[in-house]
Scaffold this motif. Structure first.
Motif, PDB file in Angstrom:
ATOM      1  N   LEU A 185       0.970  -1.151   0.064  1.00 46.55           N
ATOM      2  CA  LEU A 185       0.030  -0.122  -0.019  1.00 46.55           C
ATOM      3  C   LEU A 185       1.176   1.196  -0.077  1.00 46.55           C
ATOM      4  N   ILE A 186       1.903   1.227   1.003  1.00 51.65           N
ATOM      5  CA  ILE A 186       2.666   2.443   0.819  1.00 51.65           C
ATOM      6  C   ILE A 186       3.417   2.545  -0.442  1.00 51.65           C
ATOM      7  N   GLY A 187       3.938   1.369  -0.941  1.00 48.93           N
ATOM      8  CA  GLY A 187       4.739   1.379  -2.148  1.00 48.93           C
ATOM      9  C   GLY A 187       3.800   1.822  -3.444  1.00 48.93           C
ATOM     10  N   ALA A 188       2.694   1.622  -3.549  1.00 47.04           N
ATOM     11  CA  ALA A 188       1.708   2.034  -4.484  1.00 47.04           C
ATOM     12  C   ALA A 188       1.314   3.331  -4.479  1.00 47.04           C
ATOM     13  N   ALA A 189       1.281   3.832  -3.087  1.00 46.63           N
ATOM     14  CA  ALA A 189       1.272   5.183  -2.923  1.00 46.63           C
ATOM     15  C   ALA A 189       2.267   6.059  -3.373  1.00 46.63           C
TER      16      ALA A 189
ATOM     17  N   SER B 135       9.901  -0.154  -1.404  1.00 44.84           N
ATOM     18  CA  SER B 135      10.908   0.416  -2.541  1.00 44.84           C
ATOM     19  C   SER B 135      10.676  -0.386  -3.759  1.00 44.84           C
ATOM     20  N   GLY B 136      10.529  -1.441  -3.882  1.00 44.91           N
ATOM     21  CA  GLY B 136      10.320  -2.171  -5.030  1.00 44.91           C
ATOM     22  C   GLY B 136       9.088  -1.817  -5.907  1.00 44.91           C
ATOM     23  N   ALA B 137       8.079  -1.106  -5.442  1.00 44.09           N
ATOM     24  CA  ALA B 137       6.905  -0.611  -5.851  1.00 44.09           C
ATOM     25  C   ALA B 137       7.204   0.775  -6.234  1.00 44.09           C
ATOM     26  N   GLY B 138       7.671   1.666  -5.300  1.00 46.70           N
ATOM     27  CA  GLY B 138       8.026   2.966  -5.531  1.00 46.70           C
ATOM     28  C   GLY B 138       8.819   3.272  -6.621  1.00 46.70           C
ATOM     29  N   TYR B 139       9.776   2.653  -6.893  1.00 48.33           N
ATOM     30  CA  TYR B 139      10.745   2.873  -7.807  1.00 48.33           C
ATOM     31  C   TYR B 139      10.438   2.314  -9.231  1.00 48.33           C
TER      32      TYR B 139
ATOM     33  N   GLY C 227       7.007  -6.238  -4.064  1.00 47.68           N
ATOM     34  CA  GLY C 227       6.748  -4.737  -4.461  1.00 47.68           C
ATOM     35  C   GLY C 227       6.753  -4.567  -5.743  1.00 47.68           C
ATOM     36  N   VAL C 228       7.440  -5.396  -6.555  1.00 49.24           N
ATOM     37  CA  VAL C 228       7.462  -5.056  -8.047  1.00 49.24           C
ATOM     38  C   VAL C 228       6.237  -5.479  -8.689  1.00 49.24           C
TER      39      VAL C 228
END
Length: 612
Positions: free
Chosen positions: A45-49, A105-109, A459-460
């Motif tokens: 959720l945080i990574g998606a945001a 981190s995997g999502a946010g980047y 995250g990816v």
């Protein structure tokens, strides 16, 4: 600091086997929770945001902002609030936060590594817009390849050589400090982040939804008979730019201001008076200035990359050691903790053909050229990981153009293939370096490497699933890319480099060709001086990244980011203790608040709830 989180001794054992044995005995904490279900869910959720936030910021500024420091503070604050509301009973553990941050981190980047630069550039130079599902698969597969590419070099770079990975080290220190302080520093940082995000969101709503606040404030001055605002030199009510500037170095900030003033107050009026451009507008100016700007970025990136030849040589030495199996034998118990090295070839054997198939299907890249991209991406990933470990800079500005040059030669005229093949090497390099950065955090905290590998893959998945539909939501009409509202400077640069390497440079105005040569020389000279000039001179040298980006963003953006960098620098010098507690959280909150509210407003406009 509590005795439970005592740092490892500073006297490091000399061999890899000794280091790993000492780590298992003194640092590794196998009994503490790592990758729990709640860490995965909240991390996604945080990574998606943060992926959404980075998407918005990227098309405004050309930068993708750091994820790990913000994510660990957000996670801590979220669980403190959930505990206070009695929704959760157990506090978030140190290693849980580390695993959660790895997921985020995997999502946010997912916006970095050339992903959005390539996608945006593709839409700028072609009329082709791939369907969403294939593009989700494309970004997810590239990122997963990067995750697998990190496996064989982790023990060499972190366990044996102990490379700094500065962001990973800083994240470990931040996690320790906020959890040790509990209701003190940790809660304070989370509060600063939260309130600044709320303030930014409210301002954005008043500005973009109700239009009570003007987007820009023109200065009462003229230049060459026109207002400064017409030359894009104005003040912007976009705090995302101020927050982004606060997270940059002051050198980059003042370089942006210098580059912006030279571009729009000196160069642009000269271009108009000589008839090289026929109107005063951002698009008209940047259509010319992108060439020297891109040349500065490419030349400085490639020169810095070449000057770091020792890191490159060590990367290839490490690569041969992997295949010759010359790494130190596994210390007792370490093989049960680390990711097995056979995961790396298996991952590429399984995922590689899908990437090649998408290259052929989506971008008409010949099969043989697609096959070349996968091993090339592995090599680039190893190099990117080492450079990141030593300098904290992932060299995608160098890796992308190198690949574009290669594919400009082997597949001439294929603009989409030229751009998206570079996306493969940039994406693999970024996600390999990103996982190793979070693995460095885990190494310092005593986390389980295998759990962090799984966390990065979670995250990816989240990032790939969110980034494509979010892009289509906020940019339904790609023609706005490269305009003043959405400057998309990195997309402009990638598109320009692709055109140049695919034979389009011959159609440029003669002055633009000269400007390219000047930009190449300037970028090379600045990179050389950064490396070899005396320390005192280096502190006053402009940043080539700042100068280059300033030539492809509106002057108002450069001014706003400079103001953020200057405010942060003033705080660090005058009030260093307060700055340590507030600068990163406040800047991150400004970015998150405006970007997420901006995306919400875009959604409300698309659905007809708000008028455009």
């Amino acid at each position: 600091m509590s005795a439970e989180f005592v740092r490892p001794a500073t006297a490091e054992p000399s061999t890899q086997s000794e280091r790993e044995t000492a780590w298992l005995a003194a640092t590794y904490r196998p009994s503490e929770p790592n990758l729990t279900v709640r860490a995965v869910v909240v991390g996604m959720l945080i990574g998606a945001a943060m992926c959404l936030s980075n998407l918005y910021v990227f098309f405004k500024t050309g930068w993708s902002m750091g994820v790990t420091l913000t994510a660990c503070i957000l996670a801590f604050g979220a669980f403190q609030a959930l505990q206070a509301a009695r929704i959760v009973k157990k506090p978030l553990g140190v290693l849980e936060n580390n695993a959660l941050t790895t997921v985020a981190s995997g999502a946010g980047y997912m916006t970095g590594g050339g992903n959005m630069a390539a996608f945006g550039a593709l839409l700028m130079v072609t009329t082709f817009r791939p369907e969403p599902l294939p593009m989700v698969a494309w970004f997810g597969l590239i990122a997963a390849l990067g995750v697998f590419a990190a496996i064989p070099i982790k023990r060499q770079l972190i366990n044996q050589e102990g490379l700094a990975f500065p962001t990973g080290t800083a994240t470990a220190e931040t996690i320790r400090s906020i959890h040790d302080a509990a209701a003190g520093a940790g809660a304070s940082k989370a509060a600063w982040l939260g309130w600044s995000a709320v303030g930014a969101a409210v301002l954005t709503w008043f500005r973009d939804a109700w239009h009570w606040i003007p987007t820009t404030l023109g200065l009462p001055l003229t230049l060459a008979g026109r207002s400064l605002a017409e030359w894009t030199l104005s003040l912007k009510a976009e705090v995302v730019l101020i927050g982004g500037g606060a997270l940059m170095s002051f050198r980059t900030g003042w370089s942006l201001l210098l580059g912006g003033l030279l571009t729009y107050a000196v160069l642009a009026p000269s271009l108009l008076s000589r008839g090289i451009i026929d109107s005063v507008s951002y698009k008209a100016i940047v259509a010319w200035t992108l060439w020297p700007g891109a040349a500065i970025l490419v030349a400085s990136g490639l020169t810095s990359f070449a000057l770091d030849y020792k890191s490159i040589a060590r990367s290839f030495t490490g690569l041969t050691q992997i295949f010759r199996r010359r790494q130190a034998p596994a210390a007792s118990g370490i093989s049960a903790v680390e990711c097995p090295e056979w995961w790396f070839p298996t991952g590429f054997i399984v995922l590689g053909p899908f990437v090649v198939a998408l290259m052929v299907w989506l971008f008409q890249i010949p099969v043989w050229a697609g096959v070349i991209a996968v091993p090339l991406a592995v090599v680039m990933g190893f190099v990117a990981a080492r450079v990141t470990g030593e300098t904290d800079v992932t060299p995608t500005k160098a890796l992308g153009p190198v690949t574009q040059l290669i594919y400009g030669v082997i597949t001439p005229g294929n603009l989409s293939g030229n751009i998206m093949s570079a996306n493969v090497t940039g994406g693999v390099g970024l996600h390999a370096a990103d996982l190793l950065t979070t693995l460095k955090t885990g190494w310092l905290l005593g986390a389980k490497p295998r759990h962090q590998f799984y966390a990065q893959l979670f995250g990816v998945l989240a990032g790939a699933a969110i980034v494509v539909p979010a892009f289509n939501l906020i940019l339904p009409d790609p023609s706005v890319l490269g305009g003043e509202a959405w400057p998309a400077p990195s997309c402009v640069v990638w598109a320009g480099v692709s055109k140049a390497f695919s034979g389009g440079i011959g159609a440029l105005h003669s002055t633009a060709k000269t400007a390219i040569l000047v930009g190449l020389a300037l970028g090379t000279a600045l990179a050389l001086m950064e490396k070899f000039a005396p320390r005192r001179l280096r502190t006053v040298l402009p940043s080539p990244a700042g100068l280059g980006i300033a030539m492809v963003i509106p002057g108002s953006n450069a001014i706003a980011m400079f103001l953020g960098a200057a405010a942060a620098e003033w705080m660090r010098r005058k009030f260093p203790v307060t700055a340590e507690k507030t600068v990163v959280p406040v800047a991150s909150g400004l970015i998150a608040g405006e970007s997420l509210m901006g995306i919400l407003i875009a959604l409300l406009i698309v659905t007809g709830v708000l008028a455009a």
